[in-house]
Scaffold this motif. Sequence first.
Motif, PDB file in Angstrom:
ATOM      1  N   HIS A   2       0.848  -1.181   0.000  1.00 56.06           N
ATOM      2  CA  HIS A   2       0.000   0.000   0.000  1.00 56.06           C
ATOM      3  C   HIS A   2       0.893   1.243   0.000  1.00 56.06           C
ATOM      4  O   HIS A   2       1.842   1.327   0.778  1.00 56.06           O
ATOM      5  N   LYS A   4       0.633   4.140   1.187  1.00 59.24           N
ATOM      6  CA  LYS A   4       0.735   4.875   2.442  1.00 59.24           C
ATOM      7  C   LYS A   4       1.756   4.236   3.371  1.00 59.24           C
ATOM      8  O   LYS A   4       2.256   4.872   4.278  1.00 59.24           O
ATOM      9  N   GLU A  54      -4.322   6.229  12.289  1.00 62.70           N
ATOM     10  CA  GLU A  54      -4.187   4.780  12.459  1.00 62.70           C
ATOM     11  C   GLU A  54      -3.884   4.436  13.912  1.00 62.70           C
ATOM     12  O   GLU A  54      -4.437   3.473  14.463  1.00 62.70           O
ATOM     13  N   ASP A 111      -9.821   9.745   7.739  1.00 60.80           N
ATOM     14  CA  ASP A 111      -9.360   8.927   6.619  1.00 60.80           C
ATOM     15  C   ASP A 111     -10.456   7.923   6.243  1.00 60.80           C
ATOM     16  O   ASP A 111     -10.855   7.089   7.067  1.00 60.80           O
ATOM     17  N   PRO A 112     -10.949   7.978   4.997  1.00 61.37           N
ATOM     18  CA  PRO A 112     -12.043   7.078   4.591  1.00 61.37           C
ATOM     19  C   PRO A 112     -11.686   5.592   4.703  1.00 61.37           C
ATOM     20  O   PRO A 112     -12.546   4.787   5.053  1.00 61.37           O
ATOM     21  N   ALA A 113     -10.440   5.240   4.413  1.00 60.73           N
ATOM     22  CA  ALA A 113     -10.045   3.833   4.515  1.00 60.73           C
ATOM     23  C   ALA A 113     -10.126   3.355   5.963  1.00 60.73           C
ATOM     24  O   ALA A 113     -10.591   2.236   6.232  1.00 60.73           O
ATOM     25  N   LEU A 114      -9.672   4.166   6.894  1.00 63.47           N
ATOM     26  CA  LEU A 114      -9.741   3.784   8.303  1.00 63.47           C
ATOM     27  C   LEU A 114     -11.176   3.805   8.804  1.00 63.47           C
ATOM     28  O   LEU A 114     -11.559   2.968   9.626  1.00 63.47           O
ATOM     29  N   SER A 116     -13.808   3.053   7.121  1.00 60.20           N
ATOM     30  CA  SER A 116     -14.521   1.851   6.648  1.00 60.20           C
ATOM     31  C   SER A 116     -14.075   0.629   7.410  1.00 60.20           C
ATOM     32  O   SER A 116     -14.770  -0.316   7.601  1.00 60.20           O
TER      33      SER A 116
END
Length: 116
Positions: A2, A4, A54, A111-114, A116
């Motif tokens: 990834h 990031k 995170e 953060d949208p990924a976190l 979700s």
Amino acid sequence: MHPKYTLIPLAFSLILAAAPTLSAGPNGRQVDPSPVLAELDDAEEATLLFMREEERLARDVYVEMGIVWQALLFDNIAQSEQTHMDSVKSAMDRYALPDPSDTTQSGVYADPALQS
């Protein structure tokens, strides 16, 4: 890998540089050994912002696990995650980066990924 996560080693170096350790200078005064050495590029800034969120996610998970299982172990891990959050925040402050985390709202992340 990834994208990031490709700059995580650099970000950890920044965290260590921003740690609140002080050493004595030549005149016996305490001096900060971690001056800003260079400006961050966009990817490095994004990595720090992601790491802040995170670490908060990890803290929130362990807080909830401590509540559910009433185990001191989870409380201790949550405290460690808070320490990590504080270290990242220190690095962000050093570079005058805005904090994306609303630490008053558990389970809500910028953060949208976190999220979700």
